[in-house]
Enzyme design. Sequence first.
Site, PDB file in Angstrom:
ATOM      1  N   ARG A  36      64.916  58.426  64.429  1.00 21.59           N
ATOM      2  CA  ARG A  36      65.471  57.167  63.910  1.00 21.59           C
ATOM      3  C   ARG A  36      65.253  57.151  62.399  1.00 21.59           C
ATOM      4  O   ARG A  36      64.319  56.538  61.894  1.00 21.59           O
ATOM      5  CB  ARG A  36      64.796  55.982  64.594  1.00 21.59           C
ATOM      6  CG  ARG A  36      65.332  54.617  64.175  1.00 21.59           C
ATOM      7  CD  ARG A  36      64.668  53.516  64.984  1.00 21.59           C
ATOM      8  NE  ARG A  36      65.149  52.194  64.627  1.00 21.59           N
ATOM      9  CZ  ARG A  36      64.668  51.486  63.596  1.00 21.59           C
ATOM     10  NH1 ARG A  36      63.702  51.965  62.834  1.00 21.59           N
ATOM     11  NH2 ARG A  36      65.156  50.291  63.340  1.00 21.59           N
ATOM     12  N   SER A 107      69.746  48.967  73.956  1.00 20.98           N
ATOM     13  CA  SER A 107      68.774  47.895  73.741  1.00 20.98           C
ATOM     14  C   SER A 107      69.324  46.570  74.247  1.00 20.98           C
ATOM     15  O   SER A 107      70.472  46.227  73.961  1.00 20.98           O
ATOM     16  CB  SER A 107      68.489  47.725  72.240  1.00 20.98           C
ATOM     17  OG  SER A 107      67.890  48.880  71.727  1.00 20.98           O
ATOM     18  N   LYS A 136      60.320  46.990  62.052  1.00 22.82           N
ATOM     19  CA  LYS A 136      61.770  46.798  61.921  1.00 22.82           C
ATOM     20  C   LYS A 136      62.003  45.429  61.283  1.00 22.82           C
ATOM     21  O   LYS A 136      61.842  44.400  61.952  1.00 22.82           O
ATOM     22  CB  LYS A 136      62.409  46.864  63.312  1.00 22.82           C
ATOM     23  CG  LYS A 136      63.918  46.800  63.290  1.00 22.82           C
ATOM     24  CD  LYS A 136      64.513  46.833  64.695  1.00 22.82           C
ATOM     25  CE  LYS A 136      66.030  46.787  64.589  1.00 22.82           C
ATOM     26  NZ  LYS A 136      66.671  46.572  65.876  1.00 22.82           N
TER      27      LYS A 136
HETATM   28  N1  TZP Z   1      63.538  48.085  67.946  1.00 19.74           N
HETATM   29  C1  TZP Z   1      63.004  46.942  68.360  1.00 19.74           C
HETATM   30  S1  TZP Z   1      61.451  46.725  67.760  1.00 19.74           S
HETATM   31  C2  TZP Z   1      61.486  48.199  66.930  1.00 19.74           C
HETATM   32  C3  TZP Z   1      62.709  48.809  67.143  1.00 19.74           C
HETATM   33  C4  TZP Z   1      63.150  50.081  66.589  1.00 19.74           C
HETATM   34  C5  TZP Z   1      60.371  48.683  66.090  1.00 19.74           C
HETATM   35  C6  TZP Z   1      59.213  49.192  66.894  1.00 19.74           C
HETATM   36  O1  TZP Z   1      58.191  49.643  66.039  1.00 19.74           O
HETATM   37  P1  TZP Z   1      56.658  49.413  66.391  1.00 19.74           P
HETATM   38  O2  TZP Z   1      55.914  49.936  65.189  1.00 19.74           O
HETATM   39  O3  TZP Z   1      56.351  50.220  67.603  1.00 19.74           O
HETATM   40  O4  TZP Z   1      56.462  47.935  66.584  1.00 19.74           O
END
Ligand code: TZP
Length: 201
Positions: A36, A107, A136
């Site tokens: 990603r 998602s 994010k």
């Molecule tokens: N999609 C929803 S939350 C997220 C993504 C890509 C981020 C997740 O990152 P982390 O550090 O595991 O909370």
Amino acid sequence: MNLRKYLIMGSQNCDRDPAFILELAIKAGITAFQFREKGAGSLKGNDKLELGYKLRKICAHHKIAFFVNDDIDLAEPLGADGIHVGQDDVSVEKLRARFPKKIIGLSVSNPTEVSNSPIQMANYLGAGPIFNTSTKPDAKSAVGVEWITTLRNQFPSIPIVGIGGITTQNAASVINAGADGVAVISAVTQANDITTAVQRL
Ligand code: TZP
Ligand code: MG
């Protein structure tokens, strides 16, 4: 496809070499990986492709599934096993038409998104953000582990992976709510001791 401990990352999430982090994480038990490379500080163009290729090779060597996020034009050159898309990305229908054999992850964050999605065309669901996350910046608000249970009741047999704010401390609650696996970025990429973090997950 084993989504039990699903690591997601791009170079923007790493303060160490991404290839080093991925190798360590896989050796410690990560079962799937999503490239990603996205957002502030991420690589573009050929640099992105080259890093993707390097990480793809590591996954192939260790025989774990390699996914790309959103960027469907990377899926073919990198020989990805699958693609993960969100609600604002290319539709699952279009993706399935273009890639009949690839694993498709989708998602879903709320019941409206579920109603608007061809859930049965996806091979697994990403559910979240379960907890608050600072990884994010545009993440929706946390939905809690109840969202996993809701999805599990509605779709008894589709694999579900929780995402968002998952740590070694709360991962078990996500599994106990009915998820097949946990997807994490910072719990692994920011861990001082990656091996221990993955094992505790
Ligand atoms: N999609 C929803 S939350 C997220 C993504 C890509 C981020 C997740 O990152 P982390 O550090 O595991 O909370
Ligand atoms: Mg997306």
